[in-house]
Scaffold this motif. Structure first.
Motif, PDB file in Angstrom:
ATOM      1  N   MET A 213       0.826  -1.157   0.000  1.00  0.00           N
ATOM      2  CA  MET A 213       0.000   0.000   0.000  1.00  0.00           C
ATOM      3  C   MET A 213       0.889   1.246   0.000  1.00  0.00           C
ATOM      4  N   SER A 214       0.711   2.124  -0.965  1.00  0.00           N
ATOM      5  CA  SER A 214       1.565   3.294  -1.088  1.00  0.00           C
ATOM      6  C   SER A 214       1.115   4.393  -0.131  1.00  0.00           C
ATOM      7  N   LYS A 215       2.093   5.144   0.330  1.00  0.00           N
ATOM      8  CA  LYS A 215       1.800   6.237   1.247  1.00  0.00           C
ATOM      9  C   LYS A 215       1.454   7.477   0.429  1.00  0.00           C
ATOM     10  N   ILE A 216       0.447   8.155   0.825  1.00  0.00           N
ATOM     11  CA  ILE A 216       0.034   9.378   0.146  1.00  0.00           C
ATOM     12  C   ILE A 216       0.727  10.553   0.821  1.00  0.00           C
ATOM     13  N   MET A 217       1.431  11.368   0.008  1.00  0.00           N
ATOM     14  CA  MET A 217       2.137  12.526   0.550  1.00  0.00           C
ATOM     15  C   MET A 217       1.357  13.795   0.239  1.00  0.00           C
ATOM     16  N   THR A 218       1.438  14.691   1.178  1.00  0.00           N
ATOM     17  CA  THR A 218       0.839  15.999   0.923  1.00  0.00           C
ATOM     18  C   THR A 218       1.796  16.821   0.071  1.00  0.00           C
ATOM     19  N   LYS A 219       1.328  17.927  -0.434  1.00  0.00           N
ATOM     20  CA  LYS A 219       2.145  18.780  -1.290  1.00  0.00           C
ATOM     21  C   LYS A 219       3.348  19.331  -0.529  1.00  0.00           C
ATOM     22  N   SER A 220       3.155  19.693   0.717  1.00  0.00           N
ATOM     23  CA  SER A 220       4.273  20.234   1.501  1.00  0.00           C
ATOM     24  C   SER A 220       5.317  19.156   1.798  1.00  0.00           C
ATOM     25  N   GLU A 221       4.877  17.927   2.069  1.00  0.00           N
ATOM     26  CA  GLU A 221       5.835  16.829   2.281  1.00  0.00           C
ATOM     27  C   GLU A 221       6.628  16.561   1.012  1.00  0.00           C
ATOM     28  N   PHE A 222       5.944  16.581  -0.114  1.00  0.00           N
ATOM     29  CA  PHE A 222       6.610  16.351  -1.392  1.00  0.00           C
ATOM     30  C   PHE A 222       7.642  17.439  -1.666  1.00  0.00           C
ATOM     31  N   GLN A 223       7.283  18.687  -1.413  1.00  0.00           N
ATOM     32  CA  GLN A 223       8.208  19.795  -1.638  1.00  0.00           C
ATOM     33  C   GLN A 223       9.402  19.735  -0.688  1.00  0.00           C
ATOM     34  N   ARG A 224       9.141  19.345   0.563  1.00  0.00           N
ATOM     35  CA  ARG A 224      10.231  19.222   1.535  1.00  0.00           C
ATOM     36  C   ARG A 224      11.209  18.118   1.115  1.00  0.00           C
ATOM     37  N   LYS A 225      10.681  16.958   0.661  1.00  0.00           N
ATOM     38  CA  LYS A 225      11.540  15.874   0.204  1.00  0.00           C
ATOM     39  C   LYS A 225      12.321  16.279  -1.042  1.00  0.00           C
ATOM     40  N   ARG A 226      11.638  16.978  -1.937  1.00  0.00           N
ATOM     41  CA  ARG A 226      12.294  17.407  -3.167  1.00  0.00           C
ATOM     42  C   ARG A 226      13.424  18.380  -2.853  1.00  0.00           C
ATOM     43  N   ALA A 227      13.196  19.307  -1.929  1.00  0.00           N
ATOM     44  CA  ALA A 227      14.232  20.261  -1.523  1.00  0.00           C
ATOM     45  C   ALA A 227      15.412  19.539  -0.892  1.00  0.00           C
ATOM     46  N   TRP A 228      15.118  18.519  -0.072  1.00  0.00           N
ATOM     47  CA  TRP A 228      16.189  17.735   0.560  1.00  0.00           C
ATOM     48  C   TRP A 228      17.043  17.033  -0.494  1.00  0.00           C
ATOM     49  N   PHE A 229      16.419  16.395  -1.474  1.00  0.00           N
ATOM     50  CA  PHE A 229      17.166  15.692  -2.522  1.00  0.00           C
ATOM     51  C   PHE A 229      17.938  16.670  -3.409  1.00  0.00           C
ATOM     52  N   ARG A 230      17.375  17.848  -3.662  1.00  0.00           N
ATOM     53  CA  ARG A 230      18.098  18.844  -4.447  1.00  0.00           C
ATOM     54  C   ARG A 230      19.323  19.343  -3.683  1.00  0.00           C
ATOM     55  N   ALA A 231      19.186  19.568  -2.385  1.00  0.00           N
ATOM     56  CA  ALA A 231      20.318  20.008  -1.566  1.00  0.00           C
ATOM     57  C   ALA A 231      21.387  18.921  -1.510  1.00  0.00           C
ATOM     58  N   LEU A 232      20.967  17.687  -1.347  1.00  0.00           N
ATOM     59  CA  LEU A 232      21.907  16.570  -1.311  1.00  0.00           C
ATOM     60  C   LEU A 232      22.615  16.420  -2.659  1.00  0.00           C
ATOM     61  N   SER A 233      21.878  16.575  -3.738  1.00  0.00           N
ATOM     62  CA  SER A 233      22.464  16.498  -5.076  1.00  0.00           C
ATOM     63  C   SER A 233      23.489  17.610  -5.294  1.00  0.00           C
ATOM     64  N   GLY A 234      23.175  18.818  -4.853  1.00  0.00           N
ATOM     65  CA  GLY A 234      24.110  19.931  -4.971  1.00  0.00           C
ATOM     66  C   GLY A 234      25.369  19.706  -4.155  1.00  0.00           C
ATOM     67  N   MET A 235      25.209  19.140  -2.951  1.00  0.00           N
ATOM     68  CA  MET A 235      26.368  18.858  -2.103  1.00  0.00           C
ATOM     69  C   MET A 235      27.254  17.788  -2.743  1.00  0.00           C
ATOM     70  N   MET A 236      26.652  16.781  -3.318  1.00  0.00           N
ATOM     71  CA  MET A 236      27.432  15.720  -3.967  1.00  0.00           C
ATOM     72  C   MET A 236      28.163  16.267  -5.197  1.00  0.00           C
ATOM     73  N   ASP A 237      27.523  17.163  -5.946  1.00  0.00           N
ATOM     74  CA  ASP A 237      28.191  17.799  -7.084  1.00  0.00           C
ATOM     75  C   ASP A 237      29.392  18.613  -6.619  1.00  0.00           C
ATOM     76  N   PHE A 238      29.225  19.344  -5.518  1.00  0.00           N
ATOM     77  CA  PHE A 238      30.322  20.137  -4.976  1.00  0.00           C
ATOM     78  C   PHE A 238      31.486  19.255  -4.534  1.00  0.00           C
ATOM     79  N   LEU A 239      31.182  18.185  -3.823  1.00  0.00           N
ATOM     80  CA  LEU A 239      32.239  17.269  -3.370  1.00  0.00           C
ATOM     81  C   LEU A 239      32.940  16.592  -4.543  1.00  0.00           C
ATOM     82  N   ALA A 240      32.181  16.245  -5.576  1.00  0.00           N
ATOM     83  CA  ALA A 240      32.788  15.640  -6.763  1.00  0.00           C
ATOM     84  C   ALA A 240      33.712  16.640  -7.458  1.00  0.00           C
ATOM     85  N   SER A 241      33.329  17.895  -7.500  1.00  0.00           N
ATOM     86  CA  SER A 241      34.176  18.924  -8.112  1.00  0.00           C
ATOM     87  C   SER A 241      35.473  19.102  -7.324  1.00  0.00           C
ATOM     88  N   ILE A 242      35.376  19.146  -6.012  1.00  0.00           N
ATOM     89  CA  ILE A 242      36.572  19.275  -5.172  1.00  0.00           C
ATOM     90  C   ILE A 242      37.478  18.054  -5.339  1.00  0.00           C
TER      91      ILE A 242
END
Length: 77
Positions: free
Chosen positions: A1-30
């Motif tokens: 059974m899939s969990k239903i996310m609210t719009k704010s939960e989805f945006q919070r998760k998306r922001a977290w993954f974008r921040a993590l992706s940016g940090m990984m890009d920075f570390l890869a560049s260094i």
């Protein structure tokens, strides 16, 4: 059974993954920059070693060639 996310939960998760992706890009560049510096240092060391060693190598080849021309019966390997 899939969990239903609210719009704010989805945006919070998306922001977290974008921040993590940016940090990984920075570390890869260094990391890539450090790797490039290491390769440049190794190439510089190799060229310095080659510059120091080429004289000895050519002198050795020259002495063998001269001995082969002057004393062909007494070639020393």
């Amino acid at each position: 059974m899939s969990k239903i996310m609210t719009k704010s939960e989805f945006q919070r998760k998306r922001a977290w993954f974008r921040a993590l992706s940016g940090m990984m890009d920075f570390l890869a560049s260094i990391g890539s920059f450090i790797l490039i510096l290491l390769c440049v240092a190794l190439l510089t060391n190799l060229l310095g070693w080659f510059k120091d060693d080429i004289g000895t190598t050519l002198n050795s080849i020259e002495s063998v060639a001269i001995n082969a021309i002057v004393n062909p019966d007494e070639i020393i390997y």
